[in-house]
Design an enzyme around this catalytic site. Structure first.
Site, PDB file in Angstrom:
ATOM      1  CB  SER A 151      39.025  -6.134  -4.040  1.00 21.48           C
ATOM      2  OG  SER A 151      38.427  -7.013  -4.966  1.00 21.48           O
TER       3      SER A 151
ATOM      4  CE1 TYR B 187      37.331  -3.355  -3.338  1.00 20.45           C
ATOM      5  CE2 TYR B 187      39.429  -2.234  -3.637  1.00 20.45           C
ATOM      6  CZ  TYR B 187      38.256  -2.752  -4.156  1.00 20.45           C
ATOM      7  OH  TYR B 187      38.024  -2.673  -5.504  1.00 20.45           O
TER       8      TYR B 187
END
EC number: 4.1.1.11
Length: 139
Positions: free
Chosen positions: A25, A58
């Site tokens: 991430s 993300y």
């Protein structure tokens, strides 16, 4: 038909940390997430201005006001502290919505503090040294 449109952009953020041994991430200061209308867990594309690397991951909310842009996991092999990056998120929408949609465009300073926001994806804020994306160089 659904069109995929740019919905959010954080332009020229400075990577503050990179940790290869993290589960993945990008950690983003929560102030920047809010300014760009991004949610924790939302898909973003990261473009490294310094080396041309492009990847997707993300978001994870980082400490509010910290200026953190942290590259986590395998992406840390491509993007390094000090690199300038663009974070871009896209949304899918019908033609009618897409034609009137205004994205969230956020420019930050060297400390990842918001210096301007808007909706024009080609904008180059005054004094930034950047050229508008919709005009030939030199004009």
């Amino acid at each position: 038909m659904l069109r995929t449109m740019m919905k959010s952009k954080i332009h020229r953020a400075t990577v503050t940390q990179a940790d290869l041994h993290y589960v993945g991430s990008v950690t983003v200061d929560e102030d920047l997430l809010d300014a760009a209308d991004l949610l924790p867990g939302e898909l973003v594309h990261i473009v490294d201005i310094d080396n041309g690397a492009r990847l997707e991951t993300y978001t994870i909310a980082g400490e509010r006001g910290s200026g953190v842009i942290g590259i986590n996991g395998a992406a840390a092999r491509l993007v390094h502290p000090g690199d300038l990056v663009i974070l871009i998120a896209y949304g899918q929408m019908e033609d009618v919505e897409a034609k009137g949609f205004e994205p969230h465009v956020v420019f930050v300073d060297a400390d990842n503090r918001v210096v301007s926001t808007g909706s024009d994806p080609a904008d180059a804020p005054a004094g930034s040294g950047l050229l508008r994306g919709d005009r030939p160089a030199g004009r």
